[in-house]
Write a protein that holds these residues in place. Structure first.
Motif, PDB file in Angstrom:
ATOM      1  N   LEU A   1       8.550 -20.737  42.462  1.00  0.00           N
ATOM      2  CA  LEU A   1       9.604 -21.087  41.521  1.00  0.00           C
ATOM      3  C   LEU A   1      10.898 -21.228  42.305  1.00  0.00           C
ATOM      4  O   LEU A   1      11.370 -20.278  42.915  1.00  0.00           O
ATOM      5  CB  LEU A   1       9.736 -20.000  40.448  1.00  0.00           C
ATOM      6  N   PHE A   2      11.460 -22.459  42.327  1.00  0.00           N
ATOM      7  CA  PHE A   2      12.661 -22.746  43.107  1.00  0.00           C
ATOM      8  C   PHE A   2      13.799 -23.164  42.171  1.00  0.00           C
ATOM      9  O   PHE A   2      13.626 -24.047  41.332  1.00  0.00           O
ATOM     10  CB  PHE A   2      12.413 -23.874  44.109  1.00  0.00           C
ATOM     11  N   HIS A   3      14.954 -22.529  42.333  1.00  0.00           N
ATOM     12  CA  HIS A   3      16.152 -22.871  41.564  1.00  0.00           C
ATOM     13  C   HIS A   3      17.107 -23.553  42.542  1.00  0.00           C
ATOM     14  O   HIS A   3      17.663 -22.914  43.441  1.00  0.00           O
ATOM     15  CB  HIS A   3      16.762 -21.590  40.986  1.00  0.00           C
ATOM     16  N   ILE A   4      17.286 -24.852  42.389  1.00  0.00           N
ATOM     17  CA  ILE A   4      17.986 -25.684  43.366  1.00  0.00           C
ATOM     18  C   ILE A   4      19.380 -26.010  42.851  1.00  0.00           C
ATOM     19  O   ILE A   4      19.533 -26.611  41.785  1.00  0.00           O
ATOM     20  CB  ILE A   4      17.199 -26.987  43.610  1.00  0.00           C
ATOM     21  N   GLN A   5      20.394 -25.631  43.612  1.00  0.00           N
ATOM     22  CA  GLN A   5      21.779 -25.787  43.162  1.00  0.00           C
ATOM     23  C   GLN A   5      22.487 -26.915  43.906  1.00  0.00           C
ATOM     24  O   GLN A   5      22.478 -26.974  45.130  1.00  0.00           O
ATOM     25  CB  GLN A   5      22.555 -24.480  43.349  1.00  0.00           C
ATOM     26  N   GLU A   6      23.085 -27.830  43.148  1.00  0.00           N
ATOM     27  CA  GLU A   6      23.910 -28.883  43.719  1.00  0.00           C
ATOM     28  C   GLU A   6      25.292 -28.322  44.064  1.00  0.00           C
ATOM     29  O   GLU A   6      25.723 -27.320  43.480  1.00  0.00           O
ATOM     30  CB  GLU A   6      24.112 -30.016  42.708  1.00  0.00           C
ATOM     31  N   PRO A   7      26.031 -28.981  44.978  1.00  0.00           N
ATOM     32  CA  PRO A   7      27.425 -28.579  45.229  1.00  0.00           C
ATOM     33  C   PRO A   7      28.298 -28.629  43.967  1.00  0.00           C
ATOM     34  O   PRO A   7      29.304 -27.929  43.877  1.00  0.00           O
ATOM     35  CB  PRO A   7      27.894 -29.595  46.268  1.00  0.00           C
ATOM     36  N   SER A   8      27.889 -29.436  42.985  1.00  0.00           N
ATOM     37  CA  SER A   8      28.642 -29.522  41.731  1.00  0.00           C
ATOM     38  C   SER A   8      28.537 -28.241  40.915  1.00  0.00           C
ATOM     39  O   SER A   8      29.304 -28.037  39.974  1.00  0.00           O
ATOM     40  CB  SER A   8      28.127 -30.696  40.898  1.00  0.00           C
ATOM     41  N   GLY A   9      27.550 -27.384  41.262  1.00  0.00           N
ATOM     42  CA  GLY A   9      27.385 -26.127  40.538  1.00  0.00           C
ATOM     43  C   GLY A   9      26.250 -26.133  39.537  1.00  0.00           C
ATOM     44  O   GLY A   9      25.927 -25.094  38.964  1.00  0.00           O
ATOM     45  N   VAL A  10      25.632 -27.276  39.300  1.00  0.00           N
ATOM     46  CA  VAL A  10      24.525 -27.344  38.351  1.00  0.00           C
ATOM     47  C   VAL A  10      23.207 -27.180  39.098  1.00  0.00           C
ATOM     48  O   VAL A  10      23.081 -27.570  40.264  1.00  0.00           O
ATOM     49  CB  VAL A  10      24.547 -28.680  37.567  1.00  0.00           C
ATOM     50  N   CYS A  11      22.227 -26.575  38.434  1.00  0.00           N
ATOM     51  CA  CYS A  11      20.933 -26.288  39.055  1.00  0.00           C
ATOM     52  C   CYS A  11      19.806 -27.041  38.357  1.00  0.00           C
ATOM     53  O   CYS A  11      19.862 -27.310  37.155  1.00  0.00           O
ATOM     54  CB  CYS A  11      20.618 -24.797  38.983  1.00  0.00           C
TER      55      CYS A  11
END
Length: 265
Positions: free
Chosen positions: A1-11
């Motif tokens: 299970l991977f929670h991937i975060q963008e630099p924008s702050g959304v995952c």
């Protein structure tokens, strides 16, 4: 299970089984998300959006396969696609003022991003189960932040992937949001029917304990104009009520913010 975060702050969240993988949301789509996914798994991929906002479905165009999206969200998706330039201008202002980091990679092609791209969607069903091979993810319709919002329950890890409906900030003031009573009822049912061990929120890299649902329920039950102040939307400028529900038992959260319409929808 991977929670991937963008630099924008959304995952976005990737659930990997033995035979398939399921990607929950695709972020804004500024960076090469498919390449990131390939570094994590080469299994056949299915995609589902928790709702149609640009920061959750904007990256759909990066993938060849259709994404599952609640039918009510198609109009929301189309509206936010039309407002792309406006949304990016807001992100630019935030980055220029130091309120956020620059959300774009060095090779970001703004002109290409703003060009409309036709996307295909599939219709999910409430309680539909994705068999990923030794791992099952169940769809749960959760009207609130938007009328067609949904969540995913990863049965093996007891993780509820909740989109924008369960977290320290809940916005249900849009004209395409569901009534607070409807969200209260579905949250109560989810708490009763699912053995939730942790909650993943789309705007935090940190999992939250299941008692965050209790705090949200209490806030939804207690909020009223007498307990609220006026909230001004930072991007669009319109006004709503802002209720703050105190929290003392979850590290990193002192209060849950609930923003809701000045008048019932």
């Amino acid at each position: 299970l991977f929670h991937i975060q963008e630099p924008s702050g959304v995952c976005c969240t990737l659930i990997v089984g033995k035979k398939k993988a399921l990607l929950v949301d695709t972020g804004y789509g500024f960076a090469n998300l498919p390449e990131t996914i390939k570094q994590l798994t080469e299994l056949p991929l299915q995609i589902i959006n928790t709702h149609g906002h640009l920061d959750h479905a904007g990256g759909n165009y990066l993938f060849s396969q259709a994404a599952f999206l609640h039918p009510f969200e198609k109009a929301v998706y189309a509206d936010y696609q039309r407002r792309k330039a406006y949304m990016l201008a807001y992100l630019d202002r935030r980055a220029a003022s130091g309120k956020s980091v620059n959300p774009y990679p060095e090779d970001f092609d703004r002109e290409s991003y703003l060009t409309y791209k036709k996307i295909s969607f599939l219709q999910p069903l409430n309680h539909q189960k994705f068999d990923l091979g030794g791992r099952t993810a169940e769809v749960i319709f959760m009207p609130g932040h938007t009328v067609g919002s949904l969540a995913l329950f990863d049965c093996e890890s007891a993780t509820l992937i909740a989109g924008d409906n369960i977290g320290p900030s809940l916005w249900i003031m849009f004209d395409h949001s569901a009534p607070a009573e409807e969200l209260y009822n579905v949250l109560s049912q989810i708490k009763r029917d699912y053995p939730i061990g942790q909650v993943l929120y789309s705007h935090s890299g940190t999992p939250y304990p299941p008692q965050i649902i209790d705090h949200l329920l209490r806030g939804l039950a207690h909020m009223s104009p007498k307990t609220s102040s006026i909230f001004v939307h930072p991007r669009d400028g319109y006004k709503a009520w802002h209720h703050k529900e105190p929290v003392s038992d979850i590290p990193g959260i002192n209060v849950i913010h609930i923003v809701y319409p000045l008048s019932p929808p």
